[in-house]
Design a protein around this motif. Structure first.
Motif, PDB file in Angstrom:
ATOM      1  N   VAL A 175       0.856  -1.191   0.000  1.00 57.92           N
ATOM      2  CA  VAL A 175       0.000   0.000   0.000  1.00 57.92           C
ATOM      3  C   VAL A 175       0.883   1.230   0.000  1.00 57.92           C
ATOM      4  N   TYR A 176       0.632   2.127  -0.939  1.00 54.61           N
ATOM      5  CA  TYR A 176       1.482   3.317  -1.043  1.00 54.61           C
ATOM      6  C   TYR A 176       1.024   4.429  -0.117  1.00 54.61           C
ATOM      7  N   THR A 177       2.015   4.996   0.558  1.00 52.14           N
ATOM      8  CA  THR A 177       1.805   6.074   1.521  1.00 52.14           C
ATOM      9  C   THR A 177       3.040   6.946   1.454  1.00 52.14           C
ATOM     10  N   SER A 178       3.044   8.030   2.203  1.00 50.68           N
ATOM     11  CA  SER A 178       4.206   8.913   2.115  1.00 50.68           C
ATOM     12  C   SER A 178       4.296   9.835   3.298  1.00 50.68           C
ATOM     13  N   GLY A 179       5.500  10.312   3.541  1.00 44.82           N
ATOM     14  CA  GLY A 179       5.712  11.329   4.566  1.00 44.82           C
ATOM     15  C   GLY A 179       5.639  12.693   3.916  1.00 44.82           C
ATOM     16  N   THR A 180       6.390  13.639   4.444  1.00 42.59           N
ATOM     17  CA  THR A 180       6.308  15.000   3.908  1.00 42.59           C
ATOM     18  C   THR A 180       7.332  15.241   2.818  1.00 42.59           C
ATOM     19  N   THR A 181       8.274  14.315   2.671  1.00 43.72           N
ATOM     20  CA  THR A 181       9.317  14.527   1.666  1.00 43.72           C
ATOM     21  C   THR A 181       9.364  13.358   0.710  1.00 43.72           C
ATOM     22  N   GLY A 182       9.801  13.663  -0.500  1.00 41.39           N
ATOM     23  CA  GLY A 182      10.010  12.609  -1.477  1.00 41.39           C
ATOM     24  C   GLY A 182       8.734  12.018  -2.027  1.00 41.39           C
ATOM     25  N   LYS A 183       8.918  10.931  -2.735  1.00 46.40           N
ATOM     26  CA  LYS A 183       7.815  10.252  -3.415  1.00 46.40           C
ATOM     27  C   LYS A 183       7.102   9.300  -2.452  1.00 46.40           C
ATOM     28  N   PRO A 184       5.893   8.864  -2.816  1.00 44.74           N
ATOM     29  CA  PRO A 184       5.187   7.886  -1.980  1.00 44.74           C
ATOM     30  C   PRO A 184       6.016   6.613  -1.788  1.00 44.74           C
ATOM     31  N   LYS A 185       5.853   6.004  -0.630  1.00 43.61           N
ATOM     32  CA  LYS A 185       6.586   4.776  -0.297  1.00 43.61           C
ATOM     33  C   LYS A 185       5.595   3.618  -0.165  1.00 43.61           C
ATOM     34  N   GLY A 186       6.037   2.436  -0.541  1.00 37.62           N
ATOM     35  CA  GLY A 186       5.166   1.260  -0.499  1.00 37.62           C
ATOM     36  C   GLY A 186       5.299   0.493   0.806  1.00 37.62           C
ATOM     37  N   ALA A 187       4.252   0.537   1.636  1.00 38.28           N
ATOM     38  CA  ALA A 187       4.254  -0.217   2.894  1.00 38.28           C
ATOM     39  C   ALA A 187       3.966  -1.687   2.583  1.00 38.28           C
ATOM     40  N   GLU A 188       4.924  -2.540   2.893  1.00 42.76           N
ATOM     41  CA  GLU A 188       4.777  -3.976   2.628  1.00 42.76           C
ATOM     42  C   GLU A 188       4.032  -4.640   3.783  1.00 42.76           C
ATOM     43  N   LEU A 189       2.866  -5.168   3.487  1.00 42.54           N
ATOM     44  CA  LEU A 189       2.051  -5.835   4.502  1.00 42.54           C
ATOM     45  C   LEU A 189       1.987  -7.319   4.204  1.00 42.54           C
ATOM     46  N   SER A 190       2.242  -8.116   5.225  1.00 42.99           N
ATOM     47  CA  SER A 190       2.282  -9.569   5.050  1.00 42.99           C
ATOM     48  C   SER A 190       0.882 -10.176   5.162  1.00 42.99           C
ATOM     49  N   HIS A 191       0.786 -11.445   4.780  1.00 37.56           N
ATOM     50  CA  HIS A 191      -0.480 -12.173   4.942  1.00 37.56           C
ATOM     51  C   HIS A 191      -0.882 -12.172   6.411  1.00 37.56           C
ATOM     52  N   SER A 192       0.089 -12.364   7.301  1.00 45.13           N
ATOM     53  CA  SER A 192      -0.195 -12.365   8.738  1.00 45.13           C
ATOM     54  C   SER A 192      -0.670 -10.997   9.210  1.00 45.13           C
ATOM     55  N   ASN A 193       0.025  -9.924   8.800  1.00 47.08           N
ATOM     56  CA  ASN A 193      -0.391  -8.557   9.155  1.00 47.08           C
ATOM     57  C   ASN A 193      -1.875  -8.372   8.883  1.00 47.08           C
ATOM     58  N   LEU A 194      -2.291  -8.719   7.658  1.00 47.58           N
ATOM     59  CA  LEU A 194      -3.638  -8.402   7.203  1.00 47.58           C
ATOM     60  C   LEU A 194      -4.687  -9.347   7.755  1.00 47.58           C
ATOM     61  N   ILE A 195      -4.349 -10.612   7.915  1.00 51.67           N
ATOM     62  CA  ILE A 195      -5.325 -11.552   8.497  1.00 51.67           C
ATOM     63  C   ILE A 195      -5.576 -11.208   9.963  1.00 51.67           C
ATOM     64  N   MET A 196      -4.521 -10.930  10.718  1.00 46.49           N
ATOM     65  CA  MET A 196      -4.689 -10.574  12.137  1.00 46.49           C
ATOM     66  C   MET A 196      -5.526  -9.307  12.273  1.00 46.49           C
ATOM     67  N   ASN A 197      -5.265  -8.309  11.423  1.00 47.54           N
ATOM     68  CA  ASN A 197      -6.005  -7.052  11.515  1.00 47.54           C
ATOM     69  C   ASN A 197      -7.451  -7.233  11.075  1.00 47.54           C
ATOM     70  N   THR A 198      -7.670  -8.107  10.114  1.00 46.81           N
ATOM     71  CA  THR A 198      -9.038  -8.405   9.674  1.00 46.81           C
ATOM     72  C   THR A 198      -9.849  -9.036  10.799  1.00 46.81           C
ATOM     73  N   MET A 225     -10.288  -1.711   2.740  1.00 47.21           N
ATOM     74  CA  MET A 225      -9.783  -3.023   2.342  1.00 47.21           C
ATOM     75  C   MET A 225      -9.802  -4.020   3.498  1.00 47.21           C
ATOM     76  N   THR A 226      -9.272  -3.600   4.643  1.00 48.46           N
ATOM     77  CA  THR A 226      -9.160  -4.505   5.792  1.00 48.46           C
ATOM     78  C   THR A 226     -10.447  -4.553   6.622  1.00 48.46           C
ATOM     79  N   VAL A 227     -10.900  -3.367   7.038  1.00 45.25           N
ATOM     80  CA  VAL A 227     -11.971  -3.286   8.037  1.00 45.25           C
ATOM     81  C   VAL A 227     -13.345  -3.627   7.453  1.00 45.25           C
ATOM     82  N   LEU A 228     -13.492  -3.464   6.126  1.00 46.27           N
ATOM     83  CA  LEU A 228     -14.780  -3.774   5.498  1.00 46.27           C
ATOM     84  C   LEU A 228     -14.676  -4.980   4.560  1.00 46.27           C
TER      85      LEU A 228
END
Length: 516
Positions: A175-198, A225-228
């Motif tokens: 999922v692409y996100t970004s801070g205040t500088t530079g280009k957007p950065k891609g947050a790498e989320l694992s299967h475990s990250n997303l299943i646990m949060n779901t 994506m996750t919560v719904l």
């Protein structure tokens, strides 16, 4: 093995004939969604997509989104969901940065020609080999000669597929996100990250198979994506898809489908309140079925929350999350208690603390940067070890948000260390806007800030210094920026000025601009 597509597969096994997704007059069962996802997976394997490859997806809230999303996961690849509002240059950047091998893009509309934009961005890349346009009807040919369609990928493919076994720590989504500088950065989320949060998200609002969700938040956004979407797949709930927020349309869908769960960003609650203030609409039947509402993306003003709860006689649970946190970090929870105006307490399995600039814990009632760690913390930013190292230290993710904790353990966001603007629940990064505006031949310097706005939470304001002797109107600058950046990112307020306040080191003092 742990694959996020298991959420769909399990509900297709338990509730094969139950409606999974409804869009307008089209309703598809869990078995139908799963079978179509299997065809996509077979098609991806046939064109050489390997486990671990990245596949990008630009699509409105349509049944195609969960079908393609799960097809990519089943093939062992990682999904790269992209905002439907991106322009060609932005799409090119995301495809190249994520090293996507294939790209699915919806055809779009006359007002938002996503397909043309997507194809234009795709053709500028070197390593993204496959482009498939998603047509509103699968049998339709693409409007551009020689372009393949999703239908052509799926046709003739078996409706059965042996899902590729993936490790819990393998990347499922970037999922692409970004801070205040530079280009957007891609947050790498694992299967475990997303299943646990779901799973924890579904528990937060006691989601059940009998529920009907209304999804108007964009599915490319981690909240929806996750919560719904994923929570609905997990419990076997029916989801009503709506591509674009419209207050009257939301009320009509809630009425028609007996919606039980609604989630939105603050501007949506503001919009529903405003509509009901100005129009006669009988919400008595909606009130009978609506059991819970969720809010995230930005702070929900208490007057907006109170007015909505008075209208609908239902609680809004407010929470806090980030793409880097899969996303949920804290939430108001029924079993812990709720407080209006707060972002609640840490969710299951997640630790939160507030620290000062030296990294020391702060006392209750004192401001500190919000840090968290747990199963929800991303693997890192894709191919950006330096940014990852700055953000995750000793397992703690540094959010950049300033919060306070009260005596009861409830957190409140009070400020941001970053200059990021949250407009209508969508992140806007000043530097990105500034870089686009600086390309205008008459522009010498630009500083972009967020200013308070009743409807959007924050609005984008640009202070512009023109080159000596050059002229450009505010409207011209606005139109120029709008043409070269996603529609939600261009400044709605522009101030022409002779100079910008600077520090001794030449840094623009945005805090001074906020006083203007």
């Amino acid at each position: 093995m742990l694959n996020l597509a298991t959420l769909l597969e399990n509900s297709a096994f338990k509730f094969p004939n139950k409606i999974a997704f409804t869009f307008m007059d089209t309703s598809l069962s869990f078995a139908q969604i799963n079978a179509a996802a299997n065809q996509v997976a077979n098609g991806l394997v046939a064109i050489g997509i390997q486990p671990g490859d990245k596949v990008a997806l630009s699509c409105f809230n349509l049944p195609y989104f969960p079908i393609i999303y799960n097809g990519i996961l089943k093939a062992g690849a990682a999904v790269v969901p992209l905002s439907v509002l991106l322009k060609a240059d932005e799409i090119k950047y995301h495809l190249e940065n994520s090293e996507a091998k294939a790209y699915f893009c919806f055809e779009g509309t006359e007002e938002l020609p996503m397909g043309k934009m997507g194809h234009a961005g795709f053709t500028e890349t070197t390593d993204c080999k496959h482009f498939y346009m998603i047509m509103s009807k699968p049998e339709m040919p693409a409007p551009i000669e020689g372009i393949k369609t999703l239908g052509s990928l799926m046709v003739g493919q078996p409706a059965h597929f042996d899902t590729v076994p993936t490790a819990a720590t393998d990347t499922a989504v970037i999922v692409y996100t970004s801070g205040t500088t530079g280009k957007p950065k891609g947050a790498e989320l694992s299967h475990s990250n997303l299943i646990m949060n779901t799973v924890l998200s579904s528990n937060l609002f006691d989601a059940k198979a009998e529920d009907t969700f209304l999804i108007v938040l964009p599915l490319f956004h981690i909240f929806a994506m996750t919560v719904l979407m994923n929570a609905g797949l997990y419990v076997g709930a029916t989801s009503i898809l709506m591509p674009r927020f419209d207050a009257e349309g939301v009320l009509q869908l809630m009425d028609a489908h007996k919606v039980t769960v609604f989630a939105g960003v603050p501007t949506m609650y503001w919009g529903l309140n405003s509509y009901l203030d100005q129009n006669e609409y009988d919400i008595s039947s909606i009130k009978k079925t609506l059991k819970g509402c969720l809010s995230g993306g930005a702070s929900l003003p208490i007057p907006v929350l109170e007015k909505f709860e008075k209208h609908f006689e239902v609680a809004i649970l407010e929470g806090y999350g980030m793409s880097e946190g899969s996303p949920v970090v804290t939430f108001n929870q029924y079993d812990v208690g709720t407080k209006a105006g707060s972002i609640g307490t840490p969710v299951w399995g997640v630790q939160v603390k507030l620290v000062d600039e030296e990294g020391n814990d702060v006392a209750a009632g004192e401001k500190g940067e919000l840090l968290y760690k747990g199963h929800n913390v991303m693997k890192g930013y894709y191919n950006d070890p330096e940014a990852t190292e700055q953000t995750i230290q000793n397992g703690w993710l540094h959010s950049g948000d300033i919060a306070v904790k009260d005596e009861d353990g409830f957190y409140y966001i009070v400020d941001r260390t970053k200059d990021m603007i949250i407009r209508g629940g969508l992140n806007v990064y000043p530097r990105e806007v500034e870089e686009v505006m600086m390309k205008h031949p008459a522009v010498s310097m630009v500083a972009v800030i967020g200013v308070p706005d009743d409807e959007k939470g924050e609005e984008i304001k640009a202070f512009v210094v023109l080159n000596e002797g050059d002229t450009a109107s505010k409207q011209e600058l606005m139109e120029y920026t709008k043409a070269n950046i996603a529609a939600y990112k261009y400044p709605r307020i522009i101030t022409l000025t002779d100079a910008l306040p600077m520090s001794a080191t030449g840094k623009i003092l945005k805090k001074e601009l906020r006083k203007v």
